[in-house]
Scaffold this motif. Structure first.
Motif, mmCIF file in Angstrom:
data_model
loop_
_atom_site.group_PDB
_atom_site.id
_atom_site.type_symbol
_atom_site.label_atom_id
_atom_site.label_comp_id
_atom_site.label_asym_id
_atom_site.label_seq_id
_atom_site.Cartn_x
_atom_site.Cartn_y
_atom_site.Cartn_z
ATOM 1 N N GLY A 153 1.478 -6.775 -4.569
ATOM 2 C CA GLY A 153 2.016 -7.846 -3.734
ATOM 3 C C GLY A 153 3.513 -7.681 -3.569
ATOM 4 N N ASN A 154 4.037 -8.178 -2.454
ATOM 5 C CA ASN A 154 5.474 -8.124 -2.226
ATOM 6 C C ASN A 154 6.222 -9.015 -3.211
ATOM 7 O OD1 ASN A 154 5.186 -6.358 -0.038
ATOM 8 N ND2 ASN A 154 4.960 -8.056 1.413
ATOM 9 N N GLY A 179 3.946 -2.836 -3.656
ATOM 10 C CA GLY A 179 4.400 -3.870 -2.741
ATOM 11 C C GLY A 179 5.854 -3.662 -2.385
ATOM 12 N N VAL A 199 4.811 0.477 -1.138
ATOM 13 C CA VAL A 199 3.747 -0.155 -0.367
ATOM 14 C C VAL A 199 2.545 0.784 -0.306
ATOM 15 C CG1 VAL A 199 3.094 -1.042 1.895
ATOM 16 C CG2 VAL A 199 5.389 -1.492 0.985
ATOM 17 N N TYR A 205 -4.381 1.888 -1.393
ATOM 18 C CA TYR A 205 -4.318 0.558 -1.988
ATOM 19 C C TYR A 205 -5.598 0.266 -2.764
ATOM 20 C CZ TYR A 205 -4.505 -4.608 -1.945
ATOM 21 O OH TYR A 205 -4.632 -5.936 -2.285
#
Length: 316
Positions: A153-154, A179, A199, A205
């Motif tokens: 997650g960011n 992220g 990312v 992912y």
């Protein structure tokens, strides 16, 4: 669902800028891109006369454009997967202009009903994309996992506090983070020794989720509106990739999964650290819970199912 889809993706209209005047150029570029994007949307609708115009979030749209699109015969729908409506390219004036507004957040329904009226706001939960989010391996031996714990997650400071609390209570833990914005925000402190993988999308992912012994799911934290996420896409993506999930505890996640049987939950930093230690020592228990969570999630929580829910609300 077998529908013919014509995509007009706003991201394809946004260029990249660099240099000393990059911010000014970026603002002008986005303004021009928004105009071009709106023109192309209307041209496509005038040409194809679609049954439904579906947007995700609705960046760059205007009430005037939605009215013109409706005149082509299309029903207008917004699928909104974000915690609030404070985004620079979202015109809040459009929120009340859709024939159907589908939000992934129950807490937004009263706000939306004030603007749309009864029957035009709907709760349609997050899901996962079955074309991209799937297990990459049929099985993984304990010595084949790439890390003890993964967070996907960011960056937000709320997330950072949770992960720092874990590392302070569990020195030496292998923690990977994927992220955006983590490298810029965490240069020192308890997370400095973690692996920041940047990312990840699609299969890379999915592989990261499956090859971590434990995936932690916490969310952004409270926004200026006072709203706070209870679940997110990762709530469904982790089990769909056959990843083991430790999720922040709340009533909503318990609607989708059974803690202690399919996933587990935590409500404090001490509980998170204790459960990480507990499950790292019990690979067989993790494997059985992963299997049950996967069977609960797939295919029931996929975007195919969410699309069916939207189509039902439109009576199509």
């Amino acid at each position: 669902m077998g529908w013919i889809v014509q995509e007009v993706n706003s991201r394809h209209y946004l260029g990249r800028t660099s240099g000393s005047i990059s911010r000014l150029l970026a603002r002008f570029s986005r303004f021009k891109a928004g105009q071009t994007y709106r023109d192309d949307l209307l041209n496509v609708c005038n040409t194809l006369r679609p049954d439904v115009f579906l947007t995700v979030k609705g960046d760059f749209l205007t009430p005037e454009l939605l009215e013109k699109i409706r005149k082509t015969g299309a029903r207008t729908v917004n699928y909104y997967p974000d915690v609030d409506f404070d985004h620079p390219w979202l015109n809040k004036a459009v929120l009340g202009e859709f024939d159907l507004f589908c939000t992934t957040k129950r807490f937004q329904i009263p706000y939306l009903e004030e603007r749309l009226g009864p029957g035009r706001a709907a709760y349609v939960p997050h899901g996962y994309s079955p074309s991209m989010i799937r297990p990459m391996y049929q099985g993984i031996a304990e010595d084949e996992y790439r890390t003890d714990v993964l967070y996907a997650g960011n960056h937000s400071f709320h997330k950072q506090e949770w992960l720092e609390s874990l590392m302070l209570r569990h020195p030496g833990l292998g923690l990977d983070i994927i992220g955006g914005r983590w490298n810029e925000r965490v240069a020192s402190g308890p997370l400095a020794g973690c692996d920041f993988l940047g990312v990840r999308t699609s299969s890379s992912y999915a592989e990261a989720l499956q090859t971590a012994k434990i995936n932690i799911a916490v969310h952004f934290g409270k926004t200026k509106s006072g709203w706070e996420d209870m679940v997110s896409k990762r709530t469904f993506e982790i089990p769909a990739c056959r990843g083991f999930m430790l999720h922040i505890d709340n009533e909503e996640v318990r609607e989708f999964f059974e803690p202690g049987l399919e996933i587990d939950v935590f409500a404090s930093p001490d509980e998170l650290a204790d459960k990480v230690r507990f499950y790292l020592q019990r690979p067989d228990l993790r494997a059985s819970m992963i299997d049950r969570a996967y069977r609960r999630c797939v295919p029931a929580y996929s975007f195919r199912e969410r699309a069916r829910q939207i189509a039902e609300r439109l009576a199509l």
